[in-house]
Design a protein around this motif. Structure first.
Motif, mmCIF file in Angstrom:
data_model
loop_
_atom_site.group_PDB
_atom_site.id
_atom_site.type_symbol
_atom_site.label_atom_id
_atom_site.label_comp_id
_atom_site.label_asym_id
_atom_site.label_seq_id
_atom_site.Cartn_x
_atom_site.Cartn_y
_atom_site.Cartn_z
ATOM 1 N N ALA A 288 6.703 6.967 5.434
ATOM 2 C CA ALA A 288 6.704 8.353 5.904
ATOM 3 C C ALA A 288 6.129 8.382 7.310
ATOM 4 N N GLY A 289 6.794 9.081 8.215
ATOM 5 C CA GLY A 289 6.303 9.140 9.584
ATOM 6 C C GLY A 289 7.334 9.708 10.532
ATOM 7 N N LYS A 290 7.241 9.282 11.776
ATOM 8 C CA LYS A 290 8.108 9.768 12.846
ATOM 9 C C LYS A 290 8.909 8.601 13.407
ATOM 10 N N TYR A 291 10.189 8.832 13.612
ATOM 11 C CA TYR A 291 11.059 7.791 14.154
ATOM 12 C C TYR A 291 10.672 7.477 15.595
ATOM 13 N N ARG A 292 10.615 6.174 15.918
ATOM 14 C CA ARG A 292 10.298 5.733 17.277
ATOM 15 C C ARG A 292 11.540 5.138 17.910
ATOM 16 N N SER A 293 11.864 5.631 19.077
ATOM 17 C CA SER A 293 13.026 5.121 19.792
ATOM 18 C C SER A 293 12.607 4.715 21.193
ATOM 19 N N GLY A 294 13.197 3.628 21.662
ATOM 20 C CA GLY A 294 12.918 3.193 23.026
ATOM 21 C C GLY A 294 13.769 3.904 24.055
ATOM 22 N N ASN A 295 14.609 4.812 23.595
ATOM 23 C CA ASN A 295 15.502 5.545 24.499
ATOM 24 C C ASN A 295 15.018 6.983 24.603
ATOM 25 N N ASP A 296 14.775 7.467 25.831
ATOM 26 C CA ASP A 296 14.289 8.831 26.026
ATOM 27 C C ASP A 296 15.332 9.871 25.658
ATOM 28 N N ASN A 297 16.597 9.472 25.583
ATOM 29 C CA ASN A 297 17.658 10.423 25.272
ATOM 30 C C ASN A 297 17.816 10.647 23.769
ATOM 31 N N GLN A 298 17.058 9.928 22.942
ATOM 32 C CA GLN A 298 17.148 10.093 21.494
ATOM 33 C C GLN A 298 15.972 10.904 20.973
ATOM 34 N N ASP A 299 16.240 11.674 19.904
ATOM 35 C CA ASP A 299 15.178 12.455 19.282
ATOM 36 C C ASP A 299 14.282 11.541 18.436
ATOM 37 N N ASP A 300 13.103 12.047 18.096
ATOM 38 C CA ASP A 300 12.178 11.324 17.228
ATOM 39 C C ASP A 300 11.793 12.205 16.043
ATOM 40 N N PRO A 301 12.718 12.423 15.111
ATOM 41 C CA PRO A 301 12.447 13.332 13.985
ATOM 42 C C PRO A 301 11.509 12.707 12.958
ATOM 43 N N ASP A 302 10.912 13.575 12.141
ATOM 44 C CA ASP A 302 10.134 13.114 11.000
ATOM 45 C C ASP A 302 11.084 12.647 9.900
ATOM 46 N N PHE A 303 10.665 11.673 9.130
ATOM 47 C CA PHE A 303 11.534 11.186 8.048
ATOM 48 C C PHE A 303 10.676 10.580 6.947
ATOM 49 N N MET A 304 11.320 10.376 5.801
ATOM 50 C CA MET A 304 10.704 9.704 4.663
ATOM 51 C C MET A 304 11.759 8.816 4.014
ATOM 52 N N GLN A 305 11.377 7.597 3.676
ATOM 53 C CA GLN A 305 12.330 6.646 3.092
ATOM 54 C C GLN A 305 11.679 5.937 1.908
ATOM 55 N N THR A 306 12.403 5.855 0.799
ATOM 56 C CA THR A 306 11.908 5.216 -0.410
ATOM 57 C C THR A 306 12.939 4.224 -0.912
#
Length: 409
Positions: free
Chosen positions: A372-390
């Motif tokens: 659970a957390g926030k997506y990290r992207s090395g591209n400034d043009n991409q969003d960083d939404p919250d997500f959860m994965q199980t």
């Protein structure tokens, strides 16, 4: 014919007679005393029977004919279980040494004995010597003094069902407090019409404190200017996270910047928390996938498993049904040929189909991950939404594997 007394005496003197005697060494020869007694000399009666002296010997320890360790073991003189008429008090053992190894409760735990199945062992202190034959039925010890080898025999029913290479969690060690720093520096220097100086530094640092591990990865880049162009340098932070093991769950907890597992979904970078099972807490014989081999033995049988013509496993099983769950995983596919050789020489052979598939799990194995957390992207043009994965993967019977997943949102 009348025999005279003289003839009878000659006949008795010339008749052959049978006499038996043991080797005897007079201990008085070792004493300076003029007294004929031997009270000042140690009792040497056990050496008359070619036995050994009690004490501590460094021996190779084998459990059920498998090498365990080499260490110093205390050996005590065997004691008669019932009173005997032997004046020397020397007791003969089956191995002929007259010695009995001091096997403690702690030693039995390390060898994988199911202590809870024997109430007598639960009452003894950890360092107390155990009378194996009286405590565990059909258990015994044997010392080969010539080879300094101690063989310990314990029935399979008295052993815990642990895989090969298994180490109890009580013997795990978190290590010492430490600070770590690894670096990699590279660069180039060129001269000519367009001279330049370029350098790159990669730093991997960390701190270990108890069960916690702090890790950081950072980069430094320097580009020297040319023809009046100013030089540039930048410091880039890659990731920082803290993690620790959770031994009861066979899992690892991570907080900070890391990556998700890739068994089902593609791995992605995140900033948050993650709880995931860790295969490094399993013995090598339980990592990866291997089928469970089942069969029935009519006697104390030898079980041999071959793959592509090579022996990959061999063990001995008692009479009755058996299940082999600790096969080492193999990278190649190929059916397994199982041979059960009975004590009468008869051999029963059958085949177990096998094919290596990445997501398959061993029977009864549960592999999971929660992130659970926030997506990290090395591209400034991409969003960083919250997500959860199980992710939950369970190894079922008959080679089936069931997976339950919840995709990111």
């Amino acid at each position: 014919m009348r025999k005279t007394p003289v003839a009878m005496s000659l006949l008795l003197a010339l008749s052959p007679s049978l006499a038996m005697a043991d080797n005897y060494f007079n201990p008085a020869f070792l004493s300076d005393s003029t007294d004929a007694g031997t009270g000042s000399v140690a009792d040497l009666s056990r050496f008359e029977s070619n036995q050994q002296a009690p004490g501590t010997y460094r021996v190779d320890v084998y459990l059920n004919n498998e090498f365990i360790t080499a260490r110093s073991v205390v050996f005590k003189a065997a004691v008669a279980r019932e009173p005997t008429s032997n004046a020397s008090n020397v007791v003969t053992t089956e191995d002929g040494t007259g010695l009995v190894a001091c096997v403690t409760v702690k030693d039995l735990l390390a060898m994988g004995v199911n202590i809870k199945a024997f109430p007598t062992l639960l009452k003894l202190p950890a360092g107390a010597c155990v009378d194996l034959p009286n405590t565990i039925q059909h258990a015994s010890t044997s010392l080969s003094f010539e080879h300094l080898r101690l063989d310990i025999s314990i029935p399979q029913a008295a052993l815990s069902n642990s895989a090969r290479g298994y180490i109890p969690p009580e013997q795990w060690d978190q290590g010492i407090p430490a600070a770590l720093l690894n670096y990699n520096l590279s660069g180039s220097n060129s001269s000519g019409d367009e001279p330049s100086n370029d350098y790159f530094l990669n730093l991997n640092s960390g701190v270990n404190l108890g069960a916690w591990r702090l890790r950081d990865t950072s980069n430094w880049n320097y580009a020297g200017g040319s023809d009046g162009t100013p030089s540039t340098q930048s410091w880039q932070h890659v990731s920082t996270f803290v993690e620790r093991t959770l031994i009861p769950l066979k899992a690892e907890f991570t907080a900070g910047e890391s990556n998700t597992p890739s068994e089902v979904f593609d791995s992605l970078s995140f900033r948050g928390v993650q709880l995931a099972s860790d295969d490094n807490m399993l013995p090598d014989s339980m990592k990866g996938f291997a089928p469970t081999i089942r069969g029935i033995a009519k006697s104390n049988a030898q079980v041999t498993i071959k793959q592509n013509g090579y022996n990959i496993y061999q063990s001995y099983v008692p009479p009755g049904a058996f299940a082999i769950t600790d096969l080492y995983p193999t990278s190649s596919s190929g059916d397994l040929t199982v041979s059960v050789k009975e004590t009468d020489g008869s051999v029963n052979t059958y085949t177990v189909p096998y094919s290596s598939v990445p997501i398959l799990q061993r029977e009864g194995r549960v592999k999971y991950a929660f992130t659970a957390g926030k997506y990290r992207s090395g591209n400034d043009n991409q969003d960083d939404p919250d997500f959860m994965q199980t992710t939950l993967i369970w190894g079922g019977p008959r080679g089936y594997t069931v997976s339950v997943v919840k995709s990111p949102r």
